[in-house]
Enzyme design. Structure first.
Site, PDB file in Angstrom:
ATOM      1  CB  ILE A   4      36.053  49.129  35.148  1.00  0.00           C
ATOM      2  CG1 ILE A   4      34.938  47.742  34.983  1.00  0.00           C
ATOM      3  CG2 ILE A   4      36.804  48.892  36.398  1.00  0.00           C
ATOM      4  CD1 ILE A   4      34.028  47.284  36.018  1.00  0.00           C
ATOM      5  CD  GLU A 131      52.713  33.952  29.806  1.00  0.00           C
ATOM      6  OE1 GLU A 131      53.353  34.687  30.496  1.00  0.00           O
ATOM      7  OE2 GLU A 131      52.630  33.849  28.525  1.00  0.00           O
TER       8      GLU A 131
HETATM    9  N1  DTR Z   1      52.638  38.650  27.200  1.00  0.00           N
HETATM   10  C1  DTR Z   1      53.369  37.739  26.656  1.00  0.00           C
HETATM   11  C2  DTR Z   1      52.966  36.687  25.760  1.00  0.00           C
HETATM   12  C3  DTR Z   1      52.487  37.436  24.339  1.00  0.00           C
HETATM   13  C4  DTR Z   1      53.403  37.851  23.442  1.00  0.00           C
HETATM   14  N2  DTR Z   1      52.543  38.457  22.540  1.00  0.00           N
HETATM   15  C5  DTR Z   1      51.072  38.174  22.628  1.00  0.00           C
HETATM   16  C6  DTR Z   1      49.861  38.388  22.060  1.00  0.00           C
HETATM   17  C7  DTR Z   1      48.849  38.185  22.743  1.00  0.00           C
HETATM   18  C8  DTR Z   1      48.814  37.730  24.118  1.00  0.00           C
HETATM   19  C9  DTR Z   1      49.885  37.014  24.661  1.00  0.00           C
HETATM   20  C10 DTR Z   1      50.945  37.682  23.815  1.00  0.00           C
HETATM   21  C11 DTR Z   1      54.201  37.141  27.609  1.00  0.00           C
HETATM   22  O1  DTR Z   1      53.791  36.815  28.728  1.00  0.00           O
HETATM   23  O2  DTR Z   1      55.406  36.687  27.495  1.00  0.00           O
HETATM   24 ZN    ZN Z   2      55.614  38.084  29.543  1.00  0.00          ZN
HETATM   25 ZN    ZN Z   3      52.244  38.000  29.332  1.00  0.00          ZN
HETATM   26 CA    CA Z   4      36.121  52.794  32.841  1.00  0.00          CA
END
Ligand code: DTR
Ligand code: ZN
Ligand code: ZN
Ligand code: CA
Ligand code: ZN
Length: 276
Positions: A4, A131
């Site tokens: 990619i 999310e």
């Molecule tokens: N990305 C973060 C959630 C998050 C924090 N540590 C990890 C490890 C693996 C996957 C996701 C996360 C959020 O959206 O707040």
């Molecule tokens: Zn986040």
């Molecule tokens: Zn996140």
């Molecule tokens: Ca690549």
């Protein structure tokens, strides 16, 4: 699987940045920045021949949206799904968290279309709303599937894959899925560690709770990189993997291109292999 081009992923990140710039610096749930992010991703998928659907839900008094894209063909009783949350926190543009995962799976989906892939198993991609308030969009989607979660062969989650001081963490929730990713990184002589920080904290959680095998990749957030990790992965020991996590500085500059490239190519490998 094809390589990619990381430039294509970066172009998507630049678009997410310009959307945020035009909308009070954020792409958060309930904002115009989020809506325009959905419109951008959907437009590219529609043009490439995906069957797309925008699924609405309510959260915090605002309308939220999930974008679901199906690649026509393959055995739908064995669907391989990849997902990433498309919303940012209100504080900033959310380019690493999680424009990186959103752009990564978008470019893999477009590569599937470009190759006119005819996989044995059905391919589906999802971009989740809200999310950041607690996996609201992905939970709504899993609830809406009901018993049809049994048709999901696997769910692969990509939430932060371009951290500026990167790590290479592989979800350890399902041994088969973990191995697909680990084997690819081994061919690239990149060491990996088990991802444990994110358990229950991202969009794989509702799928796992519903009994769907889950996997994924993570390049690190506000935890500190150790000396041993800096020796294995480069970057700076004693510093956070992403010091701009949930901050306004999570901009298009807050990305390590090599990490983004490696992770996106690993996703392509897994999608090709798991759907064959
Ligand atoms: N990305 C973060 C959630 C998050 C924090 N540590 C990890 C490890 C693996 C996957 C996701 C996360 C959020 O959206 O707040
Ligand atoms: Zn986040
Ligand atoms: Zn996140
Ligand atoms: Ca690549
Ligand atoms: Zn885990």
């Amino acid at each position: 699987a094809p390589d990619i081009p990381v430039a294509d992923v970066k172009a998507d990140l630049a678009k997410f940045q310009s959307i945020a710039d035009a909308n009070d610096g954020t792409r958060a749930h309930g904002t115009a920045g989020y809506q325009q992010s959905i419109d951008y991703v959907k437009g590219k998928l529609d043009a490439a021949g995906f069957t797309t659907k925008v699924q609405e839900f309510s959260s915090g008094g605002a309308k939220g949206y999930n974008l679901i894209a199906d690649w026509p063909g393959g055995d739908e009783s064995k669907t391989v799904m990849s997902g990433a949350h498309l919303d940012s926190v209100p504080a900033g543009p959310g380019i690493n968290d999680n424009g990186s995962g959103s752009a990564g799976i978008l470019e893999v989906a477009l590569a599937v279309a470009k190759a006119d892939l005819k996989p044995a198993k059905h391919l589906r991609f999802g971009w989740w709303g809200d999310e950041e308030d607690g996996m609201i969009g992905s939970s709504h989607y899993v609830d809406s599937l009901g018993a049809d979660t049994a048709k999901l062969d696997s769910y692969l989650n990509f939430d932060m894959i371009g951290s500026p001081n990167p790590g290479y963490f592989v979800y350890d929730d399902d041994a088969r899925l973990e191995k697909v990713f680990k084997d690819w990184f081994t061919t690239k002589n990149i060491a990996t560690e088990k991802e444990t920080e994110g358990d229950g904290r991202s969009d794989h959680a509702p799928f796992k709770d519903a009994g769907v095998p889950v996997g994924g990749l993570f390049s690190g957030a506000d935890y500190i990189k150790t000396d041993a990790q800096a020796k294995a992965w480069g970057g700076e020991a004693g510093k956070a993997f992403d010091a701009c996590y949930h901050e306004s500085c999570d901009t298009a500059k807050n990305i390590d291109d090599t990490a983004l490239d490696n992770h996106t190519d690993a996703i392509a490998h897994a999608v090709w292999e798991l759907s064959s």
